[in-house]
Write a protein that holds these residues in place. Structure first.
Motif, PDB file in Angstrom:
ATOM      1  N   ALA A  69       4.734 -61.861   0.864  1.00 26.06           N
ATOM      2  CA  ALA A  69       5.128 -61.110  -0.319  1.00 26.06           C
ATOM      3  C   ALA A  69       4.125 -59.982  -0.526  1.00 26.06           C
ATOM      4  O   ALA A  69       2.947 -60.124  -0.199  1.00 26.06           O
ATOM      5  CB  ALA A  69       5.129 -62.031  -1.536  1.00 26.06           C
ATOM      6  N   MET A  70       4.616 -58.877  -1.051  1.00 24.88           N
ATOM      7  CA  MET A  70       3.764 -57.718  -1.288  1.00 24.88           C
ATOM      8  C   MET A  70       3.617 -57.485  -2.784  1.00 24.88           C
ATOM      9  O   MET A  70       4.600 -57.580  -3.529  1.00 24.88           O
ATOM     10  CB  MET A  70       4.362 -56.481  -0.631  1.00 24.88           C
ATOM     11  CG  MET A  70       4.486 -56.586   0.881  1.00 24.88           C
ATOM     12  SD  MET A  70       2.906 -56.897   1.699  1.00 24.88           S
ATOM     13  CE  MET A  70       1.956 -55.475   1.161  1.00 24.88           C
ATOM     14  N   SER A  71       2.404 -57.202  -3.199  1.00 23.27           N
ATOM     15  CA  SER A  71       2.111 -57.056  -4.616  1.00 23.27           C
ATOM     16  C   SER A  71       1.349 -55.766  -4.898  1.00 23.27           C
ATOM     17  O   SER A  71       0.621 -55.262  -4.043  1.00 23.27           O
ATOM     18  CB  SER A  71       1.260 -58.237  -5.109  1.00 23.27           C
ATOM     19  OG  SER A  71       1.933 -59.456  -4.957  1.00 23.27           O
ATOM     20  N   TRP A  72       1.537 -55.270  -6.098  1.00 21.65           N
ATOM     21  CA  TRP A  72       0.719 -54.205  -6.659  1.00 21.65           C
ATOM     22  C   TRP A  72      -0.079 -54.799  -7.808  1.00 21.65           C
ATOM     23  O   TRP A  72       0.488 -55.410  -8.716  1.00 21.65           O
ATOM     24  CB  TRP A  72       1.574 -53.043  -7.149  1.00 21.65           C
ATOM     25  CG  TRP A  72       2.147 -52.217  -6.050  1.00 21.65           C
ATOM     26  CD1 TRP A  72       3.407 -52.289  -5.520  1.00 21.65           C
ATOM     27  CD2 TRP A  72       1.478 -51.174  -5.329  1.00 21.65           C
ATOM     28  NE1 TRP A  72       3.559 -51.368  -4.521  1.00 21.65           N
ATOM     29  CE2 TRP A  72       2.400 -50.662  -4.383  1.00 21.65           C
ATOM     30  CE3 TRP A  72       0.201 -50.614  -5.392  1.00 21.65           C
ATOM     31  CZ2 TRP A  72       2.066 -49.623  -3.507  1.00 21.65           C
ATOM     32  CZ3 TRP A  72      -0.125 -49.590  -4.523  1.00 21.65           C
ATOM     33  CH2 TRP A  72       0.798 -49.102  -3.596  1.00 21.65           C
ATOM     34  N   ILE A  73      -1.361 -54.605  -7.766  1.00 22.76           N
ATOM     35  CA  ILE A  73      -2.295 -55.178  -8.738  1.00 22.76           C
ATOM     36  C   ILE A  73      -3.191 -54.060  -9.245  1.00 22.76           C
ATOM     37  O   ILE A  73      -3.600 -53.206  -8.448  1.00 22.76           O
ATOM     38  CB  ILE A  73      -3.133 -56.276  -8.070  1.00 22.76           C
ATOM     39  CG1 ILE A  73      -2.206 -57.365  -7.509  1.00 22.76           C
ATOM     40  CG2 ILE A  73      -4.136 -56.877  -9.047  1.00 22.76           C
ATOM     41  CD1 ILE A  73      -2.810 -58.181  -6.399  1.00 22.76           C
ATOM     42  N   ARG A  74      -3.472 -54.041 -10.538  1.00 26.56           N
ATOM     43  CA  ARG A  74      -4.311 -52.974 -11.062  1.00 26.56           C
ATOM     44  C   ARG A  74      -5.532 -53.530 -11.786  1.00 26.56           C
ATOM     45  O   ARG A  74      -5.504 -54.634 -12.320  1.00 26.56           O
ATOM     46  CB  ARG A  74      -3.507 -52.062 -11.977  1.00 26.56           C
ATOM     47  CG  ARG A  74      -3.032 -52.682 -13.288  1.00 26.56           C
ATOM     48  CD  ARG A  74      -2.125 -51.692 -14.019  1.00 26.56           C
ATOM     49  NE  ARG A  74      -1.627 -52.232 -15.277  1.00 26.56           N
ATOM     50  CZ  ARG A  74      -0.721 -51.616 -16.039  1.00 26.56           C
ATOM     51  NH1 ARG A  74      -0.228 -50.440 -15.661  1.00 26.56           N
ATOM     52  NH2 ARG A  74      -0.323 -52.160 -17.173  1.00 26.56           N
ATOM     53  N   GLN A  75      -6.555 -52.716 -11.788  1.00 24.42           N
ATOM     54  CA  GLN A  75      -7.813 -53.080 -12.434  1.00 24.42           C
ATOM     55  C   GLN A  75      -8.333 -51.875 -13.187  1.00 24.42           C
ATOM     56  O   GLN A  75      -8.602 -50.825 -12.585  1.00 24.42           O
ATOM     57  CB  GLN A  75      -8.839 -53.509 -11.389  1.00 24.42           C
ATOM     58  CG  GLN A  75     -10.195 -53.861 -11.969  1.00 24.42           C
ATOM     59  CD  GLN A  75     -10.252 -55.268 -12.496  1.00 24.42           C
ATOM     60  OE1 GLN A  75     -10.177 -56.226 -11.748  1.00 24.42           O
ATOM     61  NE2 GLN A  75     -10.439 -55.417 -13.800  1.00 24.42           N
ATOM     62  N   ALA A  76      -8.433 -52.012 -14.482  1.00 18.35           N
ATOM     63  CA  ALA A  76      -8.994 -50.955 -15.316  1.00 18.35           C
ATOM     64  C   ALA A  76     -10.379 -51.375 -15.784  1.00 18.35           C
ATOM     65  O   ALA A  76     -10.639 -52.567 -15.961  1.00 18.35           O
ATOM     66  CB  ALA A  76      -8.094 -50.688 -16.517  1.00 18.35           C
ATOM     67  N   PRO A  77     -11.284 -50.435 -15.994  1.00 18.55           N
ATOM     68  CA  PRO A  77     -12.645 -50.780 -16.443  1.00 18.55           C
ATOM     69  C   PRO A  77     -12.613 -51.572 -17.744  1.00 18.55           C
ATOM     70  O   PRO A  77     -11.934 -51.195 -18.697  1.00 18.55           O
ATOM     71  CB  PRO A  77     -13.300 -49.408 -16.645  1.00 18.55           C
ATOM     72  CG  PRO A  77     -12.538 -48.499 -15.757  1.00 18.55           C
ATOM     73  CD  PRO A  77     -11.130 -48.994 -15.775  1.00 18.55           C
ATOM     74  N   GLY A  78     -13.314 -52.684 -17.738  1.00 15.29           N
ATOM     75  CA  GLY A  78     -13.394 -53.489 -18.942  1.00 15.29           C
ATOM     76  C   GLY A  78     -12.168 -54.328 -19.238  1.00 15.29           C
ATOM     77  O   GLY A  78     -12.110 -55.003 -20.268  1.00 15.29           O
ATOM     78  N   LYS A  79     -11.190 -54.281 -18.367  1.00 17.56           N
ATOM     79  CA  LYS A  79      -9.965 -55.064 -18.580  1.00 17.56           C
ATOM     80  C   LYS A  79      -9.777 -56.064 -17.445  1.00 17.56           C
ATOM     81  O   LYS A  79     -10.310 -55.903 -16.349  1.00 17.56           O
ATOM     82  CB  LYS A  79      -8.742 -54.147 -18.675  1.00 17.56           C
ATOM     83  CG  LYS A  79      -8.743 -53.212 -19.865  1.00 17.56           C
ATOM     84  CD  LYS A  79      -7.441 -52.433 -19.939  1.00 17.56           C
ATOM     85  CE  LYS A  79      -7.407 -51.517 -21.151  1.00 17.56           C
ATOM     86  NZ  LYS A  79      -6.130 -50.748 -21.222  1.00 17.56           N
ATOM     87  N   GLU A  80      -8.994 -57.088 -17.732  1.00 17.02           N
ATOM     88  CA  GLU A  80      -8.692 -58.069 -16.695  1.00 17.02           C
ATOM     89  C   GLU A  80      -7.760 -57.468 -15.647  1.00 17.02           C
ATOM     90  O   GLU A  80      -6.931 -56.614 -15.936  1.00 17.02           O
ATOM     91  CB  GLU A  80      -8.030 -59.299 -17.324  1.00 17.02           C
ATOM     92  CG  GLU A  80      -8.960 -60.096 -18.215  1.00 17.02           C
ATOM     93  CD  GLU A  80      -8.334 -61.395 -18.677  1.00 17.02           C
ATOM     94  OE1 GLU A  80      -9.045 -62.156 -19.358  1.00 17.02           O
ATOM     95  OE2 GLU A  80      -7.160 -61.652 -18.363  1.00 17.02           O
ATOM     96  N   ARG A  81      -7.933 -57.954 -14.433  1.00 16.67           N
ATOM     97  CA  ARG A  81      -7.031 -57.562 -13.362  1.00 16.67           C
ATOM     98  C   ARG A  81      -5.612 -58.015 -13.709  1.00 16.67           C
ATOM     99  O   ARG A  81      -5.409 -59.111 -14.251  1.00 16.67           O
ATOM    100  CB  ARG A  81      -7.488 -58.198 -12.059  1.00 16.67           C
ATOM    101  CG  ARG A  81      -6.765 -57.722 -10.822  1.00 16.67           C
ATOM    102  CD  ARG A  81      -7.333 -58.390  -9.585  1.00 16.67           C
ATOM    103  NE  ARG A  81      -8.733 -58.056  -9.391  1.00 16.67           N
ATOM    104  CZ  ARG A  81      -9.702 -58.940  -9.216  1.00 16.67           C
ATOM    105  NH1 ARG A  81      -9.428 -60.225  -9.220  1.00 16.67           N
ATOM    106  NH2 ARG A  81     -10.944 -58.551  -9.034  1.00 16.67           N
ATOM    107  N   GLU A  82      -4.651 -57.190 -13.399  1.00 18.10           N
ATOM    108  CA  GLU A  82      -3.254 -57.493 -13.760  1.00 18.10           C
ATOM    109  C   GLU A  82      -2.336 -57.289 -12.562  1.00 18.10           C
ATOM    110  O   GLU A  82      -2.379 -56.239 -11.916  1.00 18.10           O
ATOM    111  CB  GLU A  82      -2.795 -56.591 -14.912  1.00 18.10           C
ATOM    112  CG  GLU A  82      -1.363 -56.836 -15.353  1.00 18.10           C
ATOM    113  CD  GLU A  82      -0.904 -55.887 -16.458  1.00 18.10           C
ATOM    114  OE1 GLU A  82      -1.431 -54.746 -16.531  1.00 18.10           O
ATOM    115  OE2 GLU A  82      -0.027 -56.284 -17.258  1.00 18.10           O
ATOM    116  N   VAL A  83      -1.501 -58.275 -12.302  1.00 17.56           N
ATOM    117  CA  VAL A  83      -0.470 -58.109 -11.287  1.00 17.56           C
ATOM    118  C   VAL A  83       0.658 -57.302 -11.910  1.00 17.56           C
ATOM    119  O   VAL A  83       1.297 -57.747 -12.855  1.00 17.56           O
ATOM    120  CB  VAL A  83       0.058 -59.453 -10.773  1.00 17.56           C
ATOM    121  CG1 VAL A  83       1.154 -59.231  -9.731  1.00 17.56           C
ATOM    122  CG2 VAL A  83      -1.085 -60.283 -10.181  1.00 17.56           C
ATOM    123  N   VAL A  84       0.877 -56.137 -11.411  1.00 19.84           N
ATOM    124  CA  VAL A  84       1.887 -55.245 -11.964  1.00 19.84           C
ATOM    125  C   VAL A  84       3.277 -55.645 -11.462  1.00 19.84           C
ATOM    126  O   VAL A  84       4.223 -55.751 -12.240  1.00 19.84           O
ATOM    127  CB  VAL A  84       1.576 -53.792 -11.562  1.00 19.84           C
ATOM    128  CG1 VAL A  84       2.686 -52.865 -11.994  1.00 19.84           C
ATOM    129  CG2 VAL A  84       0.240 -53.352 -12.152  1.00 19.84           C
TER     130      VAL A  84
END
Length: 127
Positions: free
Chosen positions: A33-48
């Motif tokens: 499976a292929m995923s897009w995941i994002r990480q913003a400064p000061g925020k938790e990593r999120e699976v988009v």
């Protein structure tokens, strides 16, 4: 040798669109499976978003439903895309593509849950 190479990030105004691409080599979408995941400064990593070709499962985070669309190049199976519309400043983050054996349900945001992880591409949405 497995490689995941994300690209397409940039600076865009709120309300605009971007299309992220992930060039994939060394694995097939039948197996992973292929995923897009994002990480913003000061925020938790999120699976988009993620998609599994083997069972047809697709997942979107509530924060992006109706705005983002995940797709793949089904002919060559060497690219995964994330079309991002109606972008908001809170979408600003580094976006990563990753591969694992997800088959539905809520995907994990832990990096250890992914077999392969590419380098990120920066998305910045200005207000």
């Amino acid at each position: 040798d497995v490689q995941l190479q994300a690209s397409g990030g940039g600076l865009v105004q709120a309300g605009g669109s971007l299309r992220l691409s992930c060039a994939v080599s060394g694995i097939t979408f039948d197996d992973y499976a292929m995923s897009w995941i994002r990480q913003a400064p000061g925020k938790e990593r999120e699976v988009v978003s993620c998609m599994s070709k083997s069972d047809g499962s697709i997942y979107y985070a509530d924060s992006v439903k109706g705005r983002f669309t995940i797709s793949s190049d089904s002919n060559t199976e060497n690219a995964v895309f994330l079309q991002m519309n109606s972008l908001k400043p809170e979408d600003t983050a580094v976006y990563y593509c990753a591969a694992n054996l997800w088959r539905g349900g809520t995907p994990s945001s832990y990096r250890e849950s992914y077999n392969y992880w590419g380098q990120g591409t920066q998305v910045t949405v200005s207000s």
